[in-house]
Write a protein that holds these residues in place. Sequence first.
Motif: not given
Length: 621
Positions: A576, A579-580
């Motif tokens: 996470d 954030d991709k």
Amino acid sequence: MTFVNDTSRSPRAQVRPIAIERVELEGFVRRYQDLMKSTSLALQYEYLESSGRIDNFRKAIGSIEGDFTGWFFNDSDIYKWIEAASYSLAYNEDSEIRTRIDSLITLIESVQKKSEGGYVNTYFTGKRASEKWKDLKSKHEFYCAGHLIQAGIAYKRVTGNESLFNACISVADNILKTFPDDDCEVTTGHPELEMAMVELHRETGNRNYLEFAQRLIDNRGKGYVGGDEYHIDHVSFRDLKELAGHAVRMLYLLTGAADVFLETGDETLLAVLERLWIDLTSRKMYITGGAGSRYEGEAFGEAYELPSRRAYSESCAAIANVFWNWRMYMIAGDAKYLDVLERSLYNSVLSGISLDGRRYFYVNPLEDVGNHNREEWFECACCPPNIARLLTSFGGYLYGTTLDEIRVNFYEASRASIPFRDGEVSIVQKTAYPHSEEVNLVISTDLDTDLSILLRIPEWTDGDFDLQIDGVKQKIRPEKGFVRLEGNWKGKTEVSLTLRMRIRMMTANPLLRENTDKVAIQRGPLIYCAEGVDNPSFDVRTLSVPSKRNFELSESDALDGNPVVISGKGIAYDLDDWDKKLYNSLGSVKSKGKNVRFSLIPYYAWNNRGNSPMCVWLHVH
Ligand SMILES: [Zn+2]
């Protein structure tokens, strides 16, 4: 008596083998040998039948209708199965296996009677008979013949029955007659016949077979099998500077060349073998002992090209690595070859077979996203019976002798009766190796003579071991990987060996860039891996283990054979935080990840509880 490779009269063998019948395994590898008898050999036979491989023999003699089906090299799987099943009979009598071997031999003999001059190959029997020997590059006739000869020798050595062996002599003589002299443009498209012909020379004393094997090696690089690297025909054998081309072909070729050296002492061959062994072990071998890093061409890559996820590392390449190192050991007597053999066997070879003996890997990656499965059989099924013939013959690798030595090559709970001079020496090993570091050997003999007993000290101990003889501590430095215990052994002696299995965090050469800043965990000869099924709260590929070695050991009750599990506290990076994003500037990801407990199992045992991600090389902090 069954020698896997009978170098007992080979002029350049420093170490002589012990027959399989002389060594009864009772430990870790024995579990696999019992699986062979109870499960694997029967299941493999069912596939030989259901896939049409045995029917190809029936079709060739006209007992059933139809044309050959499957790959043109499929006969070889039957021969490898016979070899494996024969070794198994040496200590595990089984009337069903024996009956099946005998019925296959009858079929092979019938095909031979239908063909001209002793030739056997069901693909080239009948309407394709005129195509025989026309495509040495691609059609694997020599490869199949090599496996047939090895099967015939094994069956004769185990049972004394010469029926298949006699068929093999006709096959070999037919080859010599077809390719009688140096004018013939002959070499192997897929090496294998080289080692078979040398073994046939050992069994018969006929040097013509040995000279043919030598010719196959001398003729490489002349363009007879395509002139390309894939077939290892791009340069002459003696001009090979590095490992290249198809990995199994290359390693079988080197094994055959080592066999030729053992008989002829041709130093120009040994120079190549030593050079390429260094290339393998310092630049091109996986930490599991696997070899061949490219799917394309099932080939060796460049130096340090050893991708984990896309590792090819065919089971047969690891087996070939065992075969080659065994012969290098017999040549040189140096345990460094046994260290590589052991690494390949306990990691890359054993990962090739499931713990229940029913399924196989063809490809052995060191990292997976959770979709790589073992299968019960393959269209190209070289690996399953190859694994079987190695495991069923492993008793023959445990010990070796020289004129004044008995050598303990490997540790495995076992009972051995070793012929030495005019007597015998009994060695009983009690150990849970490779999971336990304790090995107790009870040595008994009536021989009243000086004799050295050599115990292998594996390289992974870094010289950290304890040795006691009848309770008295010994301080002896190993030489070439062995401690030498000299003396008169008449009576009974107890030797206790502790090979300290501290957990090693292995790092890779900086040029192996994929593994930079990662570690692989090794305990004893076993490489460990993180598998998702044991670590469900995080993706194992995000795991980072602490460089402070705060690990706990326990015995697995979830895996057959109860291997040792390594667990501890580590960090799983939090995706996470990313954030991709695929990339971030250094230092901008602030989170240190979450604390997790992790659990590692031996690499050979992965993928036995369904699919989940796996990795060998772990982040470290
Ligand atoms: Zn294979």
